[in-house]
Design a protein around this motif. Sequence first.
Motif, PDB file in Angstrom:
ATOM      1  N   TYR A   1     -14.515  30.391  67.351  1.00 40.13           N
ATOM      2  CA  TYR A   1     -15.395  29.377  66.774  1.00 40.13           C
ATOM      3  C   TYR A   1     -16.839  29.596  67.237  1.00 40.13           C
ATOM      4  N   LYS A   2     -17.009  29.898  68.510  1.00 38.59           N
ATOM      5  CA  LYS A   2     -18.349  30.137  69.050  1.00 38.59           C
ATOM      6  C   LYS A   2     -19.014  31.315  68.337  1.00 38.59           C
ATOM      7  N   LYS A   3     -18.248  32.341  68.063  1.00 35.82           N
ATOM      8  CA  LYS A   3     -18.782  33.515  67.364  1.00 35.82           C
ATOM      9  C   LYS A   3     -19.213  33.134  65.953  1.00 35.82           C
ATOM     10  N   GLU A   4     -18.364  32.350  65.252  1.00 38.35           N
ATOM     11  CA  GLU A   4     -18.711  31.916  63.904  1.00 38.35           C
ATOM     12  C   GLU A   4     -19.959  31.028  63.924  1.00 38.35           C
ATOM     13  N   PHE A   5     -20.058  30.171  64.930  1.00 37.09           N
ATOM     14  CA  PHE A   5     -21.199  29.261  65.049  1.00 37.09           C
ATOM     15  C   PHE A   5     -22.511  30.033  65.156  1.00 37.09           C
ATOM     16  N   SER A   6     -22.469  31.164  65.846  1.00 38.98           N
ATOM     17  CA  SER A   6     -23.686  31.980  65.978  1.00 38.98           C
ATOM     18  C   SER A   6     -24.122  32.536  64.623  1.00 38.98           C
ATOM     19  N   TYR A   7     -23.149  32.839  63.744  1.00 38.78           N
ATOM     20  CA  TYR A   7     -23.476  33.301  62.396  1.00 38.78           C
ATOM     21  C   TYR A   7     -24.116  32.171  61.590  1.00 38.78           C
ATOM     22  N   TRP A   8     -23.606  30.935  61.772  1.00 39.96           N
ATOM     23  CA  TRP A   8     -24.152  29.788  61.037  1.00 39.96           C
ATOM     24  C   TRP A   8     -25.584  29.514  61.485  1.00 39.96           C
ATOM     25  N   ARG A   9     -25.849  29.701  62.755  1.00 40.00           N
ATOM     26  CA  ARG A   9     -27.215  29.521  63.247  1.00 40.00           C
ATOM     27  C   ARG A   9     -28.159  30.547  62.632  1.00 40.00           C
ATOM     28  N   ALA A  10     -27.604  31.698  62.326  1.00 40.95           N
ATOM     29  CA  ALA A  10     -28.418  32.766  61.740  1.00 40.95           C
ATOM     30  C   ALA A  10     -28.603  32.588  60.239  1.00 40.95           C
ATOM     31  N   GLY A  11     -27.990  31.540  59.677  1.00 43.70           N
ATOM     32  CA  GLY A  11     -28.197  31.240  58.270  1.00 43.70           C
ATOM     33  C   GLY A  11     -27.022  31.511  57.353  1.00 43.70           C
ATOM     34  N   GLN A  12     -25.916  32.050  57.892  1.00 44.71           N
ATOM     35  CA  GLN A  12     -24.758  32.322  57.055  1.00 44.71           C
ATOM     36  C   GLN A  12     -23.975  31.043  56.779  1.00 44.71           C
ATOM     37  N   ARG A  13     -23.295  31.003  55.635  1.00 43.62           N
ATOM     38  CA  ARG A  13     -22.390  29.896  55.344  1.00 43.62           C
ATOM     39  C   ARG A  13     -21.061  30.117  56.080  1.00 43.62           C
ATOM     40  N   PRO A  14     -20.346  29.049  56.414  1.00 44.29           N
ATOM     41  CA  PRO A  14     -19.064  29.217  57.104  1.00 44.29           C
ATOM     42  C   PRO A  14     -18.082  30.056  56.305  1.00 44.29           C
ATOM     43  N   ASP A  15     -17.454  31.006  56.981  1.00 45.65           N
ATOM     44  CA  ASP A  15     -16.370  31.783  56.392  1.00 45.65           C
ATOM     45  C   ASP A  15     -15.099  30.950  56.593  1.00 45.65           C
ATOM     46  N   VAL A  16     -14.849  30.028  55.668  1.00 44.30           N
ATOM     47  CA  VAL A  16     -13.758  29.067  55.834  1.00 44.30           C
ATOM     48  C   VAL A  16     -12.388  29.749  55.933  1.00 44.30           C
ATOM     49  N   PRO A  17     -12.098  30.793  55.138  1.00 41.47           N
ATOM     50  CA  PRO A  17     -10.807  31.476  55.318  1.00 41.47           C
ATOM     51  C   PRO A  17     -10.627  32.013  56.732  1.00 41.47           C
ATOM     52  N   LYS A  18     -11.713  32.504  57.330  1.00 40.51           N
ATOM     53  CA  LYS A  18     -11.625  33.031  58.690  1.00 40.51           C
ATOM     54  C   LYS A  18     -11.356  31.910  59.693  1.00 40.51           C
ATOM     55  N   VAL A  19     -12.084  30.796  59.558  1.00 39.21           N
ATOM     56  CA  VAL A  19     -11.858  29.655  60.444  1.00 39.21           C
ATOM     57  C   VAL A  19     -10.439  29.128  60.269  1.00 39.21           C
ATOM     58  N   ARG A  20      -9.998  29.035  59.033  1.00 39.78           N
ATOM     59  CA  ARG A  20      -8.638  28.585  58.754  1.00 39.78           C
ATOM     60  C   ARG A  20      -7.615  29.490  59.434  1.00 39.78           C
ATOM     61  N   GLY A  21      -7.906  30.781  59.456  1.00 43.99           N
ATOM     62  CA  GLY A  21      -6.966  31.737  60.037  1.00 43.99           C
ATOM     63  C   GLY A  21      -6.702  31.531  61.510  1.00 43.99           C
ATOM     64  N   PHE A  22      -7.721  31.109  62.272  1.00 49.49           N
ATOM     65  CA  PHE A  22      -7.453  30.915  63.707  1.00 49.49           C
ATOM     66  C   PHE A  22      -7.223  29.456  64.093  1.00 49.49           C
ATOM     67  N   ILE A  23      -7.519  28.524  63.178  1.00 49.23           N
ATOM     68  CA  ILE A  23      -7.320  27.111  63.494  1.00 49.23           C
ATOM     69  C   ILE A  23      -5.921  26.618  63.112  1.00 49.23           C
ATOM     70  N   ILE A  24      -5.455  26.967  61.930  1.00 47.43           N
ATOM     71  CA  ILE A  24      -4.181  26.423  61.435  1.00 47.43           C
ATOM     72  C   ILE A  24      -2.999  26.721  62.366  1.00 47.43           C
ATOM     73  N   PRO A  25      -2.820  27.967  62.853  1.00 49.13           N
ATOM     74  CA  PRO A  25      -1.696  28.209  63.773  1.00 49.13           C
ATOM     75  C   PRO A  25      -1.757  27.338  65.029  1.00 49.13           C
ATOM     76  N   LEU A  26      -2.965  27.072  65.506  1.00 48.22           N
ATOM     77  CA  LEU A  26      -3.138  26.227  66.692  1.00 48.22           C
ATOM     78  C   LEU A  26      -2.780  24.777  66.375  1.00 48.22           C
ATOM     79  N   LEU A  27      -3.190  24.294  65.214  1.00 48.26           N
ATOM     80  CA  LEU A  27      -2.847  22.931  64.804  1.00 48.26           C
ATOM     81  C   LEU A  27      -1.334  22.753  64.743  1.00 48.26           C
ATOM     82  N   GLU A  28      -0.671  23.728  64.177  1.00 49.02           N
ATOM     83  CA  GLU A  28       0.791  23.633  64.037  1.00 49.02           C
ATOM     84  C   GLU A  28       1.483  23.551  65.393  1.00 49.02           C
ATOM     85  N   LYS A  29       0.979  24.297  66.360  1.00 49.24           N
ATOM     86  CA  LYS A  29       1.587  24.271  67.693  1.00 49.24           C
ATOM     87  C   LYS A  29       1.348  22.928  68.383  1.00 49.24           C
TER      88      LYS A  29
END
Length: 365
Positions: free
Chosen positions: A98-126
């Motif tokens: 998440y911290k890595k993605e946040f640095s991209y957002w600070r640089a002006g990129q839009r959130p890569d939602v599929p990427k965030v979903r990829g590392f968040i959903i398995p954690l939510l399920e657990k």
Amino acid sequence: MEVYKTISELRAGISLKEDVFGKTKYPIMRKDTELTLEHIDVLQAFGVKRVKVEERVTQKDIPESEKNSSVNAEDILDNLPVSMYQLRKEYNEAVRSYKKEFSYWRAGQRPDVPKVRGFIIPLLEKFIKQKRMLTMLNDFSNAEEYIYHHSVAVGILAAAISSQMGYEKGDALQLGLAGALADCGMAKIPPAILEKTAFLTKEEYNEVKKHTLFSVKMIQDTPLLRQDMKLAILQHHERLDGSGYPRGEKMDTISVFSQILAVADVFHAMTSERLYRLKQSPYKVIEMIKEEEFGKFDIKVVEALHRLVGNLSIGTRVKLTDGEVGEIMFIHRDTPLRPMIKKESDGTIIDLATHRSIAISKIIE
């Protein structure tokens, strides 16, 4: 596998599958309590004869005929509770991502939602499966990287609360993803404000309040979040009494999903260490949300959170905010978060209902 066992057949690690009454009006132990030796002693002391439990299957319990069957063995092992160590490791990996993605957002990129979903959903399920781990989220966080921990934790709490309230798994995971992205707009707030070690000025706070609008704008085009989830992101700082932002919405104009995000957000914020203040006890925070913040949050959502992280039972060992360790001896009906505790240091009993300056800090596993 759920079975009835006599007290003599019990062992530590087994989970109760129904509330236990010991000739008492109220349960002495709640469903889903994981038994310790102390719990078993309490059951014996109350004269309980047998209880309904769920036994955990371990590798040694799997018949030899099934150990070579990848389907059977994997299905069984997939249902095993993950260790605290493994879950914390996966949580920390999600925070780093998440911290890595946040640095991209600070640089002006839009959130890569599929990427965030990829590392968040398995954690939510657990975490939905391992609900007892939710009380440890504030211990996982740290003040220096709070914003990243907060986003991941809000996603976890939102998913768990909605699951506790009976929503379908798909809704819970959607809301968990929305919770993780709710503060992506913070990337548009000047770092000097976000990293300030003192309370914000009114002008700085007004800048921070813009983050909900930024967040919605940043994720508005993704097809991976439903419109009601995007609305929840916009409204997660609204309050039922109209005291929230960005629009000062009231009551029925605030969706239930928004309210779940709001409760998850404020609970984690208040229980986590910040650069400008110390963290507070989860049990005290639930009490504060119910009492001091009464009228701001949906009581059904707050009660669901209470059942998830504040469901105490007689015989549980706890640590208090004054450093003392003790055992819960009696739970008051009207103030369940303030039970009577027998202190291990000298055997005296303290009633937290009358000693309001002290609260339960955490459960000792």
